[in-house]
Design an enzyme around this catalytic site. Structure first.
Site, PDB file in Angstrom:
ATOM      1  N   SER A 127       0.833  -1.201   0.000  1.00  0.00           N
ATOM      2  CA  SER A 127       0.000   0.000   0.000  1.00  0.00           C
ATOM      3  C   SER A 127       0.867   1.251   0.000  1.00  0.00           C
ATOM      4  CB  SER A 127      -0.898   0.008   1.239  1.00  0.00           C
ATOM      5  OG  SER A 127      -1.507   1.265   1.421  1.00  0.00           O
ATOM      6  N   TYR A 152      -2.412  -0.206   9.943  1.00  0.00           N
ATOM      7  CA  TYR A 152      -2.599  -0.756   8.604  1.00  0.00           C
ATOM      8  C   TYR A 152      -1.312  -0.599   7.799  1.00  0.00           C
ATOM      9  CZ  TYR A 152      -4.067  -1.084   3.739  1.00  0.00           C
ATOM     10  OH  TYR A 152      -4.154  -1.429   2.414  1.00  0.00           O
TER      11      TYR A 152
END
Length: 335
Positions: A127, A152
Site C-alpha cells: 500500500s 494498517y
C-alpha cells in the site's frame, strides 16, 4: 496457467479474476466475505464470474492455515496473487486485532503455502500508506519507509519484510505492489469516491479533511489490474546490481521486488469532488476540517521502476475515470 487469487470478492480481486479468466487462465478464488462493508456488494461482484468454467471459489479466512493449505493442495497453483487483507486506515485505529489476524497471520500462511507448494511467483498487495510520514514527493521505492502512521501501514510494511525473508531463505520469487488510491466501478463503499457520491446524490454536505489540501494519486481500476498482470507475468529475480553496502529497498540479491502501482499524477481532492459533482449534476457544501489521525496529506507514485521492468503505462485520465465510475454508480445503486 493455474493462478490462486485471494480476495476475489473484493474490489481489485474481482476485477483481476475477470481479466485472468478472459485471457484463458484457470483461477481459484479465496475470500472470507467478511462484513467490514456490505457483503451484498461482494456477492454482486462475484456473481459476474463465479459460474465461469475455469473458476472455483472457496469461502475461508486467510488466518485459517488448514483452509489455506487445503486450497494449495487441491488446486496446485503455479502463481499466486494475494489481495485479501483487512483494509482501511481509520478502522485500524478501532480494531487493530483484525489487522494482525488477516495481514500478518494470514500472510504468513500464504508464504508458507507458497514455499511448500513450489509456487513460481507470489504477487501481493502492499500500500502507498507505507510511506507514512514521508514528505519527499513523488514517493519512490528507493525511499526508506520506516515511519508508518497507522497500524494498517505497519502491517503492509511488515508484509514486504516477511516476503523478503522467504525470497532470501527459500528462493521464493515475490513482488509487492504498493497500490495508490484505487477507484472505479465496483469500488469499496468505505472509500471516498462512493462516500462522496452518496452525499452529492443526496445533496448532503461533504466533510473534506486537511482543509481541502489533500492530494491523491487516484488510479483507475483497469490500470491497477494491468499493472498486477504485468508483474505476475514477470517473476521477480535477483538484482545483479544490488549493493549490500548501499541497499536499494526496492530490490535485493534475492528474487524480490517492490513497486509503486499508481497513476503518477496526483489530483487535488477538491478537483476530484468537482468532477463527481459535474458527472452527478449537482453541487454540495464542503465542510473543511482538520486532518484525521493516521492520514497523510499527499500521495504521488513514482512508477519509473515499473515502467522500466514491465512496461507499465497508466492511461486513464481522471476525467474519464470519474465519468465511468459515476456511470456504474448510478446503474448499481439505482437497482
Amino acid at each position: 496457467m493455474r493462478i490462486l487469487v485471494t480476495g476475489t470478492a473484493g474490489f481489485i480481486g474481482a476485477a483481476l479474476a475477470q481479466r485472468l479468466l478472459a485471457r484463458g487462465n484457470v483461477v481459484h478464488g479465496y475470500d472470507n466475505h467478511n462484513s467490514y462493508y456490505d457483503p451484498a456488494l461482494k456477492e454482486a461482484r462475484l456473481a459476474r464470474f463465479i459460474d465461469h468454467p475455469n473458476y472455483t471459489h472457496q469461502r475461508a479466512d486467510l488466518a485459517d492455515a488448514d483452509a489455506v493449505n487445503r486450497a494449495f493442495a487441491t488446486f496446485k497453483p503455479q502463481r499466486v496473487v494475494n489481495l485479501a487483507a483487512q483494509a482501511g486506515v481509520r478502522y485500524s485505529l478501532q480494531n487493530p486485532q483484525a489487522y494482525v489476524a488477516s495481514n500478518l497471520v494470514g500472510f504468513v500462511n500464504i508464504l508458507e503455502a507458497c514455499r511448500h507448494g513450489g509456487v513460481e511467483h507470489l504477487v501481493y498487495a502492499s500500500s502507498s500508506s507505507v510511506y507514512g510520514a514521508n514528505r519527499k514527493l513523488p514517493f519512490a521505492v528507493e525511499d526508506a519507509v520506516d515511519h508508518p502512521v497507522s497500524l494498517y501501514a505497519a502491517s503492509k510494511k511488515a508484509n514486504e519484510l516477511m516476503a523478503h525473508t522467504y525470497s532470501h531463505l527459500y528462493g521464493l520469487p515475490t513482488t509487492g505492489l504498493r497500490f495508490f488510491t484505487v477507484y472505479g466501478p465496483w469500488g469499496r463503499p468505505d472509500m471516498s469516491p462512493i462516500l462522496f457520491a452518496d452525499r452529492i446524490s443526496r445533496g448532503e454536505p461533504i466533510d473534506v479533511f486537511n482543509h481541502g489540501h489533500h492530494s491523491r494519486d487516484f488510479t483507475y481500476i483497469d490500470d491497477i489490474v494491468e499493472g498486477v498482470i504485468r508483474t505476475l507475468d514477470h517473476p521477480a529475480e535477483s538484482d545483479p546490481a544490488y549493493d549490500a553496502e548501499l541497499p536499494n529497498p526496492g530490490t535485493s540479491s534475492a528474487p524480490y521486488r517492490v513497486y509503486n502501482l499508481g497513476n503518477d499524477q496526483p489530483v487535488q481532492l477538491l478537483r476530484f469532488i468537482e468532477l463527481l459533482e459535474q458527472n452527478l449534476g449537482r453541487t454540495v457544501e464542503k465542510r473543511l476540517l482538520p486532518m484525521q489521525p493516521g492520514d497523510v496529506p499527499d500521495t504521488w507514485a513514482d512508477v519509473s521502476a515499473l515502467r522500466r521492468d514491465v512496461g507499465y503505462a497508466p492511461n486513464t485520465s481522471i476525467e474519464d475515470g470519474v465519468a465511468r465510475f459515476v456511470e456504474w454508480y448510478r446503474e448499481y445503486f439505482e437497482k
